[in-house]
Design a protein around this motif. Structure first.
Motif, PDB file in Angstrom:
ATOM      1  N   ASN A 110       0.823  -1.224   0.000  1.00  0.00           N
ATOM      2  CA  ASN A 110       0.000   0.000   0.000  1.00  0.00           C
ATOM      3  C   ASN A 110       0.853   1.268   0.000  1.00  0.00           C
ATOM      4  OD1 ASN A 110       0.995   0.013   2.571  1.00  0.00           O
ATOM      5  ND2 ASN A 110      -0.970   0.294   3.606  1.00  0.00           N
ATOM      6  N   GLN A 111       2.134   1.113  -0.459  1.00  0.00           N
ATOM      7  CA  GLN A 111       3.047   2.241  -0.679  1.00  0.00           C
ATOM      8  C   GLN A 111       3.697   2.784   0.581  1.00  0.00           C
ATOM      9  OE1 GLN A 111       3.664   2.846  -3.960  1.00  0.00           O
ATOM     10  NE2 GLN A 111       2.222   1.171  -4.230  1.00  0.00           N
ATOM     11  N   ALA A 112       3.426   2.205   1.743  1.00  0.00           N
ATOM     12  CA  ALA A 112       4.157   2.623   2.937  1.00  0.00           C
ATOM     13  C   ALA A 112       5.568   2.059   2.841  1.00  0.00           C
ATOM     14  CB  ALA A 112       3.460   2.111   4.196  1.00  0.00           C
ATOM     15  N   GLU A 113       6.566   2.880   3.154  1.00  0.00           N
ATOM     16  CA  GLU A 113       7.941   2.399   3.024  1.00  0.00           C
ATOM     17  C   GLU A 113       8.882   3.190   3.924  1.00  0.00           C
ATOM     18  OE1 GLU A 113       9.542   4.923  -0.797  1.00  0.00           O
ATOM     19  OE2 GLU A 113       8.556   3.010  -1.196  1.00  0.00           O
ATOM     20  N   LEU A 114      10.070   2.624   4.112  1.00  0.00           N
ATOM     21  CA  LEU A 114      11.130   3.272   4.864  1.00  0.00           C
ATOM     22  C   LEU A 114      12.439   2.944   4.155  1.00  0.00           C
ATOM     23  CD1 LEU A 114      11.794   4.840   7.539  1.00  0.00           C
ATOM     24  CD2 LEU A 114      12.278   2.598   8.554  1.00  0.00           C
ATOM     25  N   ASP A 115      13.232   3.985   3.848  1.00  0.00           N
ATOM     26  CA  ASP A 115      14.459   3.777   3.083  1.00  0.00           C
ATOM     27  C   ASP A 115      15.469   2.910   3.819  1.00  0.00           C
ATOM     28  OD1 ASP A 115      13.574   5.327   0.948  1.00  0.00           O
ATOM     29  OD2 ASP A 115      14.381   7.175   1.792  1.00  0.00           O
ATOM     30  N   LEU A 116      15.578   3.112   5.133  1.00  0.00           N
ATOM     31  CA  LEU A 116      16.573   2.361   5.901  1.00  0.00           C
ATOM     32  C   LEU A 116      16.101   2.188   7.333  1.00  0.00           C
ATOM     33  CD1 LEU A 116      19.499   1.161   6.183  1.00  0.00           C
ATOM     34  CD2 LEU A 116      20.238   3.466   6.832  1.00  0.00           C
ATOM     35  N   MET A 117      16.164   0.938   7.818  1.00  0.00           N
ATOM     36  CA  MET A 117      15.984   0.670   9.235  1.00  0.00           C
ATOM     37  C   MET A 117      17.257   0.001   9.733  1.00  0.00           C
ATOM     38  SD  MET A 117      13.082  -1.330  11.468  1.00  0.00           S
ATOM     39  CE  MET A 117      13.606  -3.004  11.086  1.00  0.00           C
ATOM     40  N   LEU A 118      17.816   0.567  10.770  1.00  0.00           N
ATOM     41  CA  LEU A 118      19.102   0.102  11.293  1.00  0.00           C
ATOM     42  C   LEU A 118      18.897  -0.383  12.724  1.00  0.00           C
ATOM     43  CD1 LEU A 118      22.380   2.119  10.794  1.00  0.00           C
ATOM     44  CD2 LEU A 118      21.886   1.025  12.971  1.00  0.00           C
ATOM     45  N   LEU A 119      19.349  -1.596  12.991  1.00  0.00           N
ATOM     46  CA  LEU A 119      19.248  -2.169  14.329  1.00  0.00           C
ATOM     47  C   LEU A 119      20.592  -2.029  15.026  1.00  0.00           C
ATOM     48  CD1 LEU A 119      17.389  -5.500  13.428  1.00  0.00           C
ATOM     49  CD2 LEU A 119      16.397  -3.252  13.903  1.00  0.00           C
ATOM     50  N   MET A 162       5.867   7.996   6.526  1.00  0.00           N
ATOM     51  CA  MET A 162       6.758   8.068   7.693  1.00  0.00           C
ATOM     52  C   MET A 162       6.004   7.718   8.968  1.00  0.00           C
ATOM     53  SD  MET A 162       9.011  11.511   7.079  1.00  0.00           S
ATOM     54  CE  MET A 162       9.653  11.940   5.466  1.00  0.00           C
ATOM     55  N   ARG A 163       4.794   8.250   9.114  1.00  0.00           N
ATOM     56  CA  ARG A 163       4.014   7.991  10.326  1.00  0.00           C
ATOM     57  C   ARG A 163       3.657   6.508  10.424  1.00  0.00           C
ATOM     58  NH1 ARG A 163       2.905  12.662  12.814  1.00  0.00           N
ATOM     59  NH2 ARG A 163       2.689  14.588  11.594  1.00  0.00           N
ATOM     60  N   ILE A 164       3.335   5.896   9.276  1.00  0.00           N
ATOM     61  CA  ILE A 164       3.004   4.470   9.267  1.00  0.00           C
ATOM     62  C   ILE A 164       4.224   3.648   9.674  1.00  0.00           C
ATOM     63  CG2 ILE A 164       2.378   2.508   7.796  1.00  0.00           C
ATOM     64  CD1 ILE A 164       0.667   4.459   6.157  1.00  0.00           C
TER      65      ILE A 164
END
Length: 389
Positions: free
Chosen positions: A316-325, A347-349
């Motif tokens: 549904n087009q929600a995305e995040l360029d980078l998630m870092l743990l 971003m909010r999603i």
């Protein structure tokens, strides 16, 4: 004269030597591994005052290569630090290194242009004895050069330190030619240079996108298996990175294939025919190039393990360029080439669904400021030379 500061890598080498007798410094050809090793030797001698023995073997030198035909005879009597450059040319040395560090008070700094995965095939016997560092191209924090120069010239020392943009562009074009015609063969890869060049150039247009081996194979008239092999070769020799997708049990359809990013924007710009910063500003890949540049900058700044880096996207087009743990926390990053960042629905999603501890909007210039609770801007430089989009 341009100052270069790679002290963070020197500290990491020293920290790993506190744990392991062998440290492997891995990275692309001409990214600065040999120079960094000599800087480490210099600091080591300064710290020990009287100095300790250091022995350097360059396996591109026929004399040094011949000396190691009988590695135990050549190495067993040596004391102190032993540096072996271009270790991928003699992977059969690893069993000998295990014996030597188990029986002698030696330390080895080994440099290689083949990836950690390739070295693992030959270094399983070194488990518990070796630590790895991947040397990336020069980042903004390691030079006093402007952002614009880093974006177009990249981070290979001879490219970004060239006397002018044209000289940098010519160097990168020659690097690509040498990589295809000589380096791949020296690294043990059997490929047809002309076909690999076409593949590499086409892959440049997929930078920041999902890797589609079938689509690329069809366009080039090669098999899907060959396209996948070529992709593995570029990844194994540090030209590109496959950013893995993050999967969360959210009841949503999520993207499950990797994204492709070039490790150096200078080589990417050369393959796309981008010669100057003004050329870049009008290029359709500007956003994707900034995205890849920013991700590399964040990985270096956070001293992150590539295995702990992901992107996230849903149907549904929600995305995040980078998630870092890192350290038990989830850091989110959105890369925006703009001077006026705003908060998007996506971003909010991502903030809510991924339970991020913080979300940073990474922009080229400006000052850090809070956009909302847990969301703030992260500029990589202070002032632009030209107006942003």
């Amino acid at each position: 004269m341009t100052a270069i500061d790679r002290s963070s890598y020197l500290e990491r080498i020293e920290a790993l030597f506190e744990i392991f007798p062998i440290v492997a410094l891995l990275g692309a050809r001409q990214v600065g591994k040999s120079t960094l090793s000599r800087q480490y030797i210099k600091t080591l001698k300064e710290k020990t005052h009287l100095g300790q023995p250091v022995h350097f073997f360059d396996l591109e030198n026929d004399r040094d290569l011949t000396m190691l035909n009988d590695p135990q005879l050549a190495l067993e009597s040596l004391e102190g630090l032993i540096v072996i450059d271009e270790i991928q040319r003699r992977p059969d040395l690893f069993p000998n290194l295990r014996y030597l560090v188990d029986h002698k008070p030696q330390r080895y700094l080994i440099l290689g242009s083949a990836s950690r995965d390739l070295l693992y095939q030959s270094s399983e016997t070194l488990a518990g004895r070796i630590g790895y560092i991947e040397l990336l191209p020069l980042s903004m924090g390691e030079t006093d050069l402007p952002l614009e120069q880093h974006l177009t010239a990249g981070g290979f020392p001879k490219s970004i330190l060239a006397s002018n943009p044209n000289a940098s562009y010519v160097w990168r074009q020659n690097y690509i030619k040498t990589y295809l015609e000589r380096d791949l063969d020296a690294l043990g890869f059997d490929v047809e240079p002309a076909t690999m060049r076409r593949f590499w150039q086409l892959l440049a247009h997929y930078h920041g996108q999902i890797f589609n081996a079938t689509e690329i194979a069809t366009n080039l008239g090669i098999s899907v298996k060959t396209a996948q092999r070529y992709m593995h070769i570029l990844s194994s020799s540090f030209m590109v990175t496959e950013l893995k997708p993050w999967h969360e049990n959210l009841g949503k359809r999520q993207v499950k294939r990797s994204k492709i990013y070039f490790n150096d924007t200078g080589l990417l710009c050369a393959l796309l025919g981008i010669k100057t910063y003004l050329d870049l500003l009008s290029h359709p890949k500007l956003g994707a190039i900034w995205e890849g540049f920013g991700i590399n900058a964040i990985v270096q700044k956070m001293d992150a393990d590539r295995d702990d880096c992901y992107f996230w996207a849903t149907s549904n087009q929600a995305e995040l360029d980078l998630m870092l743990l890192k350290d038990g926390k989830r850091y989110g990053y959105e890369l925006k080439f703009t001077s006026k960042p705003t908060i998007s629905k996506s971003m909010r999603i991502a903030l809510a669904d991924l339970k991020l501890d913080e979300l940073n909007v990474v922009v080229p210039y400006g000052r850090e400021f809070v956009l909302s609770p847990k969301i703030k801007t992260m500029p990589l430089a202070v002032e632009p030379l030209t107006e942003l989009t």
